[in-house]
Each structure stands twice: as C-alpha cells, then as structure tokens.
Design a protein around this motif. Structure first.
Motif, PDB file in Angstrom:
ATOM      1  N   CYS A  93       0.834  -1.203   0.000  1.00 55.91           N
ATOM      2  CA  CYS A  93       0.000   0.000   0.000  1.00 55.91           C
ATOM      3  C   CYS A  93       0.869   1.253   0.000  1.00 55.91           C
ATOM      4  O   CYS A  93       0.554   2.248  -0.658  1.00 55.91           O
ATOM      5  N   GLU A  94       1.972   1.207   0.741  1.00 56.90           N
ATOM      6  CA  GLU A  94       2.880   2.355   0.821  1.00 56.90           C
ATOM      7  C   GLU A  94       3.553   2.600  -0.522  1.00 56.90           C
ATOM      8  O   GLU A  94       3.754   3.744  -0.934  1.00 56.90           O
ATOM      9  N   ALA A  99      -3.239   2.408  -5.870  1.00 55.99           N
ATOM     10  CA  ALA A  99      -3.819   1.060  -5.886  1.00 55.99           C
ATOM     11  C   ALA A  99      -4.485   0.744  -4.553  1.00 55.99           C
ATOM     12  O   ALA A  99      -5.548   0.115  -4.508  1.00 55.99           O
ATOM     13  N   ALA A 100      -3.865   1.199  -3.463  1.00 56.89           N
ATOM     14  CA  ALA A 100      -4.440   0.968  -2.130  1.00 56.89           C
ATOM     15  C   ALA A 100      -5.806   1.632  -2.014  1.00 56.89           C
ATOM     16  O   ALA A 100      -6.778   1.022  -1.540  1.00 56.89           O
ATOM     17  N   MET A 101      -5.903   2.877  -2.453  1.00 60.33           N
ATOM     18  CA  MET A 101      -7.175   3.594  -2.366  1.00 60.33           C
ATOM     19  C   MET A 101      -8.215   2.991  -3.308  1.00 60.33           C
ATOM     20  O   MET A 101      -9.385   2.826  -2.940  1.00 60.33           O
ATOM     21  N   ALA A 102      -7.785   2.646  -4.522  1.00 57.86           N
ATOM     22  CA  ALA A 102      -8.724   2.104  -5.512  1.00 57.86           C
ATOM     23  C   ALA A 102      -9.290   0.761  -5.079  1.00 57.86           C
ATOM     24  O   ALA A 102     -10.446   0.436  -5.369  1.00 57.86           O
ATOM     25  N   VAL A 148      -1.037   5.585  10.700  1.00 58.62           N
ATOM     26  CA  VAL A 148       0.351   6.016  10.468  1.00 58.62           C
ATOM     27  C   VAL A 148       0.900   5.504   9.139  1.00 58.62           C
ATOM     28  O   VAL A 148       2.038   5.792   8.795  1.00 58.62           O
ATOM     29  N   ASN A 149       0.091   4.730   8.399  1.00 56.22           N
ATOM     30  CA  ASN A 149       0.549   4.242   7.099  1.00 56.22           C
ATOM     31  C   ASN A 149      -0.599   4.290   6.084  1.00 56.22           C
ATOM     32  O   ASN A 149      -1.748   4.536   6.432  1.00 56.22           O
ATOM     33  N   MET A 150      -0.246   4.033   4.821  1.00 58.65           N
ATOM     34  CA  MET A 150      -1.218   4.162   3.734  1.00 58.65           C
ATOM     35  C   MET A 150      -2.321   3.110   3.837  1.00 58.65           C
ATOM     36  O   MET A 150      -3.471   3.376   3.470  1.00 58.65           O
TER      37      MET A 150
END
Length: 321
Positions: A93-94, A99-102, A148-150
C-alpha cells in the motif's frame, strides 16, 4: 415460502473469504441462503468449487466494477454482501497509494449496490486495527482514527465512504486473522504457520517485543459475520454497526512466537527479542493497536477464544491434515 436470501462474498477466494463460504454453505440449508462469491484471478479455485458445488463464482474487478452487472443479471440483487477483498500488505500500500485507495475504498461495489435503487441490503465490510495510531492499549471504536501508514489511511477512507453512502452496514475492524489453511491454499504467508515453520528449522529468529496486537482466530471472525448476517436476515431492521473484532489477548510478536514454541516444544532460545524500531520494513507500523472488544462481546453475546487456544486449534488441524 419465504424468499431465498442471496449472499455475495466479495473476495471469496481469499483467506477469510474461503473460510466464510465454507461456514455459510453449512448453514445455508437452515436459512434458505443462495451463495455467490467474486474473485479477481482468471478462474475461481477448482478445489473451492469442488468442496462447495452450490456456490456461484463471478469474476469481478473491484477497482473498476467490471463484472458486477453479471452478478446482478445471473444471481440477482444480494440481500447481504460481505467485502473481504483488500490490498492488505502495508508495504504494498505504501509503494502504490493509488492502488491501495482504488482497492480498499469499495466505491465500485457501493455504487453497484446503490444502482438497485433501494436499501434492502446489508454491507459487511472488513476494516483493520491499523486505523488506530498505536500510542496506547485497548482502543475503543469511538477513539480517533489516526493511521500512520497508507494501508490504515485507505481503510479510514473506506469507512467514511460507506457511512456516507450506505443505509445498512457493519464495519468490522479486524486484528491479525490466524487459523488453519483454506480449502484452496492461499499463497500469502499465514502467521502461525510461518512462525511454526521457521522455528522448526532450529535456527534463531528475531521477534518484536514491543509491537502489540489482538490476533483473532479465523473461525471467530466467521462467527461474528454469521451472527450479524442472521440478525439482519431475521429482522431486517436498520443496521449501522462499527465493531472492533480482535481476540481477547493483547500479545507481542514475541509472545506469539513463544505460544507456538510452547505448543510444539521448541527451544525458547531460538526466539530472539528485538525492538520493532531496529528493523526498517519500508513502512511505518503502529506500536500498540490492541483493541477493546467489549462492544462486540456485549452485542453478540460471544467471546473469541484465547490466542493460545487458537494456536493449538491451528496447529492441531495442521497436524491432522
């Protein structure tokens, strides 16, 4: 005759998804439920279809929504949708926030449900303990989410989106899910099996003593989802739930390894205690995101099994399989 209820498991070929489909298929006869699942890989797992022949597979791209129309046309509007699909590796994700959001914000799924023009469905969405900042113990659902992370940020965005758009939902903030392998083995590393594997080789392995979670046994997560699903199907009342879903024990990575060593009889000298700050994992990881699960216990009148009992159940099944 009452209408058969239709349940769709999004991401049904994944770890939790397969365990959930297996349990739903066993209880389907009692509750007149038709089952379907979505998968992203080119073909659904043959072992899964063989084990649960009545389930309907559909290939869907969660990012674009391609494939959802086929579900509606062939299977019909679902009464319950359980979203197990996610990009859940924090480092991945980071590396690729888009791609993480999608993937993790289920906009295409929710928009598909909204296209039916009614609110006669329940969305059960799997979130994560990584929405919490990690600076204290036993977070409650009402505590502020400061990821604290994506990975955590994408899951916070998902909750906001679902709350804005959906009339009926149950958002489950899960900790590390562990348990036996699935019908069709998943490729990702399973935490207890990985610890067992490295310790069985007789070499020293480092584990963090200062990173705490409330790992939860997979069958307990499944039981939570089944209970919520039955509650919705039986009364159909408006449901807007947000629940922490963790095990009853706050444990460090070190304590997780010690529990495996105790069950297997491995030498504890193989387990080396180190600080999480000593390792660069390419992503910030919250230190303590243990969760208070009293709301879950009170609402569903059930308590997840202890971490050590879960390890015994996991490795005991591994021994017998």
């Amino acid at each position: 005759m009452a209408e058969r209820k239709r349940v769709v498991v999004v991401g049904g070929s994944g770890y939790l998804g397969q365990h959930l489909l297996e349990a739903l298929s066993r209880s389907a006869g009692d509750h007149r439920v038709d089952l379907a699942f979505t998968h992203h890989r080119p073909i659904p797992p043959p072992e899964l279809l063989e084990a649960i022949p009545a389930v309907r597979p559909f290939r869907v791209d969660l990012r674009t929504g391609e494939g959802f129309d086929a579900v509606a046309a062939s299977f019909g509007q679902p009464h319950v949708v359980v979203n197990c699909a996610a990009l859940s590796v924090p480092r991945a994700c980071e590396t690729d926030p888009a791609a993480a959001m999608a993937t993790n914000v289920p906009s295409s799924l929710v928009n598909w449900l909204l296209s039916f023009g009614n609110s006669n469905y329940l969305l059960v969405h799997l979130s994560t303990d990584q929405v919490y900042e990690g600076v204290k113990s036993f977070y409650k659902e009402d505590d502020e989410t400061i990821p604290v992370n994506m990975y955590g940020k994408s899951k916070v965005a998902a909750v906001q989106f679902i709350r804005e758009k959906c009339s009926n939902y149950a958002i489950l903030r899960s900790s590390i899910i562990f348990g036996p392998q699935t019908i069709s083995p998943v490729s990702k590393s399973l935490p207890i099996q990985w610890i067992d594997s490295v310790l069985s080789q007789g070499r020293e392995v480092e584990f963090f003593y200062d990173e705490f979670r409330c790992p939860v046994y997979v069958k307990d997560v499944v039981n939570v989802i089944l209970s919520i699903t039955k509650m919705w199907i039986s009364d159909g009342k408006k449901m807007q739930l947000l629940l922490n879903v963790g095990g009853p024990d706050r444990v460090s990575r070190l304590q997780m390894a010690e529990a495996v060593a105790d069950f297997r009889g491995y030498d504890h000298s193989l387990i080396k205690s180190v600080s999480a700050s000593s390792v660069n994992r390419g992503v910030v990881s919250p230190a303590d995101i243990s969760m208070d699960i009293s709301r879950l216990v009170e609402l569903l009148r059930f308590k997840p099994i202890s971490f050590r009992d879960g390890v015994e159940a996991t490795l005991g099944i591994s021994n017998s399989s």
